[in-house]
Write a protein that holds these residues in place. Structure first.
Motif, mmCIF file in Angstrom:
data_model
loop_
_atom_site.group_PDB
_atom_site.id
_atom_site.type_symbol
_atom_site.label_atom_id
_atom_site.label_comp_id
_atom_site.label_asym_id
_atom_site.label_seq_id
_atom_site.Cartn_x
_atom_site.Cartn_y
_atom_site.Cartn_z
ATOM 1 N N PRO A 1 0.840 -1.203 0.000
ATOM 2 C CA PRO A 1 0.000 0.000 0.000
ATOM 3 C C PRO A 1 0.873 1.250 0.000
ATOM 4 N N ILE A 2 0.473 2.254 -0.760
ATOM 5 C CA ILE A 2 1.207 3.522 -0.795
ATOM 6 C C ILE A 2 0.211 4.682 -0.718
ATOM 7 N N LEU A 3 0.761 5.874 -0.589
ATOM 8 C CA LEU A 3 -0.065 7.072 -0.736
ATOM 9 C C LEU A 3 -0.335 7.277 -2.224
ATOM 10 N N PHE A 4 -1.598 7.335 -2.602
ATOM 11 C CA PHE A 4 -1.922 7.518 -4.021
ATOM 12 C C PHE A 4 -2.996 8.589 -4.118
ATOM 13 N N ILE A 5 -2.643 9.712 -4.718
ATOM 14 C CA ILE A 5 -3.617 10.788 -4.923
ATOM 15 C C ILE A 5 -3.647 11.086 -6.414
#
Ligand SMILES: [Mn+2]
Ligand SMILES: [Mn+2]
Lengths: 306, 306
Positions: A98-102
């Protein structure tokens, strides 16, 4: 150490987004290749240094901006620690954690970043609550103008226009249109470039179901300079095609006419079917097509995936 | 019409996140399968109706919550219009067009949604600025507790704990731990279930480089009930394996011991290499492993992709 980087063959949006986001995230902006003349013009205009060139992800924490596509990133991306993606393209890659995804369907990554800033959302993505300085506002404005071709591209949204106004005020730019035309002229100055340089100005690789596709684009106010070099550009594309490509497209986008001539190398049939057109003399004109992201990639991807 | 849906074999986080996000986005919450006993308990507790069961994406606008993996979504997902993903897993799929994508490495999708709410970011994702009602706060709190196994899972973050406190206040739940133990007991009540039912309680498919992998999990306070059925569960897994799988794992997670027994069907070698362990009698115990997302999927994916 945190690095923030845009895609290979960096465009203005990739470079300016990396620089501005680095300021808020306390990271280092990076680039994966040579700046194009438009971006050079912009950095000079606002007195900002060009980002560091990096060639490996090893030992680095990384935030990707302006791409979500492994084929457009560092070759050894998996050797680094990917912690986030801030983007406005289709999702073109998977991750192992999981990563930060914007990502939002806006005209530029700079718009996404500007919206985060004006909504006080920098802490939400792990950044600091700092003030956007005039020079950095100028970079974001320039990237919005560049990616939306001065709000002419069909990717343009109301948000792009509204945030451009706000940024222009901070950057002390009174006339967005006048400044925009300067930028587009800098982008269009391909007169002294070799065919290879013109191709690599804005060239992206895609992996559609195992097929290797390359799509380059040049956006010009006056097509005559590029037209004169068309045969040489095609030759250079044929040379590039030997790198195991299935299809290469090169878009010569006429900003004034709002359409693109497409040079096609390789799987003509796929292109003709995907776009319901016919290729003659290795080329065709697509009325109204200005955006690779919104008008060229989706039909091609649909053709290859199905 | 906008539908908001979690993954197949829905868990509490998928169902509760879909319901709460629908409230803010003016969409309809949907489910892709039967509710598990824990989720049934929660919806009854807060007096909320179960979401509509949908079987096709055709003609629908869709926001996916709690998954970013085509193999866990509607089979005909491409027939619908995907407009967004709100998630906390690894990025497991690509799209053909730019979409709204909000993902953070937090303990649950409910945490991601709670953070958007408490930061007044609902308009940022196209939702409305409304007040979170006590019953919906209860659903979000329950989903955080369920996904983090009452904050014991290694996926748990400070944000999960802080937002759970805020939600508990709105939901009028005085003792989070006491309520959490009630939930975990509802989750653990597998005594009357058939092996097939136990398997499908929380079962997810993955596509790693063309390999078909299934990973199921049951989290229990007292392992004796599941232990007693282990042979029958294994038989049922072998039956499932015939659906063209390369590997199936089934995690029997002991919440108290904080570890998981893993039943392995198929490519034992891959599992042993990825986890540096040995399988005896079709099973092994992984100390400290409680999270499929954080501790099982990444090593497996790395093994298959490289
Ligand atoms: Mn861009
Ligand atoms: Mn979840």
């Amino acid at each position: 150490m945190l690095y923030i980087t845009g895609h290979t063959n960096p465009d203005t949006d990739s470079i300016c987004s990396a620089i501005v986001l680095s300021y808020f995230m306390d990271g280092a902006p990076a680039r994966l290749g040579k700046l194009n003349p438009e971006t050079e013009f912009i950095l000079k205009r606002f007195g900002i240094m060009e980002p560091e060139l990096i060639k490996s992800a090893k030992g680095k924490e990384l935030i990707l901006v302006d791409h979500a596509e492994k084929s457009q990133s560092l070759e050894d991306l998996d050797e680094g620690k990917l912690i986030g993606i801030i983007d406005h393209h289709k999702v073109g890659m998977t991750t192992s954690e999981p990563i930060l995804f914007i990502s939002k369907p806006l005209g530029s990554t700079a718009t996404v970043i500007s919206e985060l800033y004006f909504n006080n959302m920098m802490p939400y993505i792990g950044g600091k609550n700092k003030e956007l300085k005039p020079d950095l506002a100028g970079l974001l404005l320039s990237a919005i103008i560049s990616d939306t071709v001065l709000f002419k591209s069909p990717t343009t949204t109301e948000t792009d226009k509204q945030l451009a106004e706000k940024l222009a005020k901070i950057a002390n730019i009174d006339d967005i249109n006048k400044y925009g035309m300067e930028l587009l002229k800098a982008k269009s100055s391909v007169g002294k470039m070799s065919p290879e340089e013109i191709i690599s100005l804005d060239y992206k690789n895609f992996d559609f179901n195992g097929k290797k596709i390359g799509i380059g684009q040049v956006e010009v106010i006056d097509v005559s300079e590029v037209e004169a070099k068309k045969q040489h550009i095609y030759k250079a594309l044929e040379e590039k095609f030997k790198e195991n490509y299935d299809l290469i497209l090169f878009l010569i986008t006429d900003i004034m006419k709002e359409g693109s001539e497409v040079l096609v190398v390789g799987d003509n049939k796929a292109f003709e079917k995907a776009f319901n057109t016919t290729v003659e003399n290795n080329s065709t004109f697509l009325e109204g097509v200005m955006s690779r992201k919104k008008q060229v990639v989706p039909p091609l991807e649909k053709y290859y995936i199905k």
